[in-house]
Scaffold this active site. Sequence first.
Site, mmCIF file in Angstrom:
data_model
loop_
_atom_site.group_PDB
_atom_site.id
_atom_site.type_symbol
_atom_site.label_atom_id
_atom_site.label_comp_id
_atom_site.label_asym_id
_atom_site.label_seq_id
_atom_site.Cartn_x
_atom_site.Cartn_y
_atom_site.Cartn_z
ATOM 1 N N ALA A 1 -20.770 32.236 101.559
ATOM 2 C CA ALA A 1 -21.605 33.420 101.795
ATOM 3 C C ALA A 1 -20.962 34.421 102.749
ATOM 4 C CB ALA A 1 -22.968 32.994 102.333
ATOM 5 N N ASP A 2 -19.921 34.015 103.455
ATOM 6 C CA ASP A 2 -19.341 34.894 104.475
ATOM 7 C C ASP A 2 -17.815 34.740 104.487
ATOM 8 O OD1 ASP A 2 -19.252 36.700 106.550
ATOM 9 O OD2 ASP A 2 -19.793 35.245 108.099
#
Length: 218
Positions: free
Chosen positions: A147-148
Site C-alpha cells: 500500500a505504500d
Amino acid sequence: MPELTADLFQPRSFVGVAEVHGQEMGRGEVRFFTHADQNLVLRHYRRGGFVRHFLADRYLGLQASASRSFREWFLLADLYRQGLPVPRPVAAAFYPGGIFYRADLITCQLENVQPLSTLLQSPLPDSTWRALGGTLQQFHAAQVFHADLNAHNILLDRHQQAYLIDFDRGSIRKGQNWKQENLRRLHRSLLKLSASSPIAEDVEAGWQQLLTGYRQTD
Ligand SMILES: Nc1ncnc2c1ncn2[C@@H]1O[C@H](COP(=O)(O)OP(=O)(O)O)[C@@H](O)[C@H]1O
Ligand SMILES: [Mg+2]
C-alpha cells in the site's frame, strides 16, 4: 522464537532507533533491540495523514484478528513462507481500549541493509536497479499489493538483494491494473527524492533499468 511473552513488547533496552529523514520517511516509532540473541525491530503503529492530529496511535476496531498489526503479521508470515524477501514476523500486539486499539509489531531485523532512499545520494549500478525491478515483479507475480511502495520501504543489502518492508494495509490482491499504479507510485517517490539533486538524471536512467528488470522477470 523461544520465550515469547508480552514482555517482549517492553524491551528493557534499545540498541537504536530508525533514523528519520524528514516527514516522508514514515510516521513510525521503530526501535531496534535484542532478544534471545536475535536482533529485532519493534514498530508502534501511528496514524498518518490528517487524523494523526487527534487519533495519534489509536485505530478503530474491537477484534485483534482484524487489527493492523495482526493483519501485517499474517501477511508477512505468508510472504516469508513463500520465500519472498520480507522481514520474518515475530509477534503482533493488540491493546484494546474502548472502541479503539493500539498496536505493535515485532519483526526480525534485516542485517546490513540500507533504505533505497538513503542510497540514492550517489548513483547506483544498473545491475542494482534491474535486480530491484526483478524483485518487484516477483511480488507482483505473487499478487502482493504494497500500500505504500516508496524508496523508504525498500531496503538493500550488500549483494543487491532488495527487501520490502512496511506492509501495513498491504494485501494479496486480485487483478492486474493496480500493478502499474504501484510502480508509478514508486517512480513518483524516486522523482521527489532526487528532484533538484545532482543525481536526478541517474535516477531516471535507473528507473528505465528497473523497468527492464521488471519485464525480464515477467
Ligand atoms: N525488519 C527491519 N529490518 C531493518 N530495518 C527495519 C526493519 N523494519 C523497519 N526498519 C527500518 O525502520 C524504518 C521505518 O520502518 P517502517 O516499517 O517503514 O515503519 P513506518 O514507515 O511506519 O515508520 C524503515 O525505513 C527501516 O529503515
Ligand atoms: Mg515505512
